[in-house]
Scaffold this motif. Structure first.
Motif, short mmCIF file in Angstrom:
data_model
loop_
_atom_site.label_atom_id
_atom_site.label_comp_id
_atom_site.label_asym_id
_atom_site.label_seq_id
_atom_site.Cartn_x
_atom_site.Cartn_y
_atom_site.Cartn_z
N ASN A 194 0.86 -1.14 0.01
CA ASN A 194 0.04 -0.10 -0.12
C ASN A 194 0.96 1.39 -0.03
OD1 ASN A 194 -2.27 1.57 0.11
ND2 ASN A 194 -2.88 1.32 2.26
N THR B 195 1.64 5.34 -0.84
CA THR B 195 0.76 6.56 -0.86
C THR B 195 1.89 7.51 -1.29
OG1 THR B 195 1.00 6.79 1.48
CG2 THR B 195 -1.06 5.95 0.70
N LYS B 196 1.55 8.78 -1.28
CA LYS B 196 2.60 9.63 -1.75
C LYS B 196 2.76 10.74 -0.26
CE LYS B 196 1.90 10.49 -6.71
NZ LYS B 196 1.57 11.74 -7.70
N CYS B 197 3.89 10.95 -0.14
CA CYS B 197 4.24 12.03 0.93
C CYS B 197 3.36 13.28 0.60
CB CYS B 197 5.72 12.07 1.11
SG CYS B 197 6.11 13.05 2.70
N LYS C 185 5.98 14.34 -1.84
CA LYS C 185 5.44 14.01 -2.84
C LYS C 185 5.99 12.58 -3.56
CE LYS C 185 2.57 17.08 -2.95
NZ LYS C 185 1.69 17.18 -1.97
N PRO D 249 6.87 8.71 -3.09
CA PRO D 249 6.12 7.37 -2.61
C PRO D 249 6.71 6.72 -1.31
CG PRO D 249 7.55 6.96 -4.64
CD PRO D 249 7.76 8.42 -4.28
N SER E 249 2.65 2.97 3.90
CA SER E 249 1.80 3.81 4.70
C SER E 249 2.06 3.47 5.99
CB SER E 249 0.04 3.14 4.37
OG SER E 249 -0.29 3.33 3.26
N CYS F 41 8.86 8.98 6.06
CA CYS F 41 9.12 9.13 4.72
C CYS F 41 10.77 9.09 4.73
CB CYS F 41 8.71 10.71 4.20
SG CYS F 41 9.23 10.99 2.63
#
Length: 59
Positions: free
Chosen positions: A27, A29-31, A35, A37, A40, A44
């Motif tokens: 899964n 997502t973007k930070c 921004k 990847p 979750s 980051c």
């Protein structure tokens, strides 16, 4: 009571069992800050933020 007439082959048995172990994609997502990847619920790796707070020093 139902009794099998023939023995279930190992190929058929293993194919049936393999249906329960499908690999699911991670899964990602973007930070919100940089921004990039990110997985979750992880910090980051590029900017070091988590839930909008600076957790680690950025590299």
């Amino acid at each position: 009571m139902g009794v099998p007439k023939k023995r279930t082959s190992s190929m058929r048995r293993d194919r049936r069992r393999a249906a329960n172990f499908k690999i699911k994609p991670a899964n990602v997502t973007k930070c919100p800050k940089c921004k990039e990847p990110v997985l979750s619920h992880r910090v980051c790796p590029s900017c070091g933020t988590y839930k909008g707070e600076q957790v680690t020093e950025s590299v």
